[in-house]
Motif scaffolding. Structure first.
Motif, PDB file in Angstrom:
ATOM      1  N   ASN A 190     -23.497 -28.410  10.304  1.00 32.93           N
ATOM      2  CA  ASN A 190     -24.212 -28.993   9.178  1.00 32.93           C
ATOM      3  C   ASN A 190     -25.535 -29.562   9.693  1.00 32.93           C
ATOM      4  OD1 ASN A 190     -25.217 -30.451   7.069  1.00 32.93           O
ATOM      5  ND2 ASN A 190     -23.403 -31.699   6.750  1.00 32.93           N
ATOM      6  N   ASP A 203     -28.013 -30.912   7.858  1.00 33.79           N
ATOM      7  CA  ASP A 203     -28.680 -31.805   6.914  1.00 33.79           C
ATOM      8  C   ASP A 203     -28.916 -33.171   7.557  1.00 33.79           C
ATOM      9  OD1 ASP A 203     -29.752 -33.035   4.756  1.00 33.79           O
ATOM     10  OD2 ASP A 203     -27.946 -32.988   3.514  1.00 33.79           O
ATOM     11  N   ARG A 223     -28.976 -36.793   6.087  1.00 35.00           N
ATOM     12  CA  ARG A 223     -27.754 -37.547   5.794  1.00 35.00           C
ATOM     13  C   ARG A 223     -27.331 -38.412   6.973  1.00 35.00           C
ATOM     14  NH1 ARG A 223     -23.914 -32.699   4.198  1.00 35.00           N
ATOM     15  NH2 ARG A 223     -22.383 -34.347   3.849  1.00 35.00           N
ATOM     16  N   GLN A 252     -20.404 -35.503   9.972  1.00 32.76           N
ATOM     17  CA  GLN A 252     -19.838 -36.613   9.207  1.00 32.76           C
ATOM     18  C   GLN A 252     -18.426 -36.992   9.671  1.00 32.76           C
ATOM     19  OE1 GLN A 252     -21.389 -37.240   4.902  1.00 32.76           O
ATOM     20  NE2 GLN A 252     -20.821 -35.099   5.057  1.00 32.76           N
TER      21      GLN A 252
END
Length: 230
Positions: free
Chosen positions: A56, A58, A61, A128
């Motif tokens: 991921n 991104d 974030r 995350q």
């Protein structure tokens, strides 16, 4: 002239009983030999390389560089064999033991980057699954310095840590309060960053707030206490 701190990542692995996983460094190691520490290590150049299909990307974030997250995941896998993430289809990671050992050896030898392991096994790493909660920079007085970012990770379903016998002399699951008590009773050795991390985890378990804010004065006081007691 003070040494330039090397970027590093450390992972507090926690199980369903809220115990944390501490590893013991061999006595033969020149740096912190015999101390109990959390899995972690220096950020490597290849930790900045990632394929969007398997990681991921991104970064908006996340509060810090993705490189630290990848280094944290890699170090956790190298040192104790825990792979964070899922299969590309969303299932838990369950690799054969023989394959895990080969990948770990290849990573330790620098023969393969972590991203390549993800690609070959079709695994997806989402940063995350690591919760960033603080930073510690070794004081200028130290000849060996690190700029370390600290993360909390839950033990993935179906996985059991297995320490690398070349780098780790033992390991244990332990309640954070019990770890500090064992240190105070001189049953185990803990460095200032580990002590501060355990204190942050204890406060998190009490308040639900996960954050570690450390000053140079905090580190120097703990270091002075250690020198007086050991």
């Amino acid at each position: 002239m003070a040494a330039t701190p090397k970027p590093a990542s450390t992972v507090v692995l926690m199980d369903e009983l809220s115990r944390v996983y501490l590893t013991k460094r061999p006595l033969t190691m020149k740096f912190m030999g015999g101390f109990h520490v959390f899995p972690g290590g220096t950020v490597e150049s290849h930790d900045s390389l990632a394929d969007e299909e398997f990681v991921n990307h991104d970064e908006a974030r996340f509060s810090i560089s993705l490189t630290h997250y990848i280094a944290a995941a890699r170090e956790l896998f190298e040192e104790v064999g825990i792979m964070l993430g899922n299969t590309i289809d969303g299932f838990p990671v369950l690799l054969p033991k023989e394959k895990i050992m080969k990948y770990r050896n290849d990573l330790l030898k620098g023969e393969i980057p972590f991203i390549r392991v993800l690609e070959q096994e079709k695994l997806y790493f989402d940063p995350q699954c690591l919760t960033y909660f603080g930073q510690i920079v070794t004081p200028e007085e130290s000849p060996i310095r690190f700029d370390t970012r600290f993360f909390l990770a839950k033990l993935p379903q179906g996985q059991t840590p297995e320490p690398d016998q070349k780098e780790i002399d033992g390991a244990l699951w332990i309640n954070p309060e019990e770890a500090l008590t064992a240190f105070q009773n001189k049953k185990i050795k803990l460095a200032p960053p580990t002590i501060l991390t355990l204190q942050a985890i204890i406060e998190y378990q009490k308040s639900g707030v996960l954050k570690m804010s450390v000053t140079k004065e905090d580190l120097m006081k703990l270091l002075k206490d250690l020198q007086q007691n050991y």
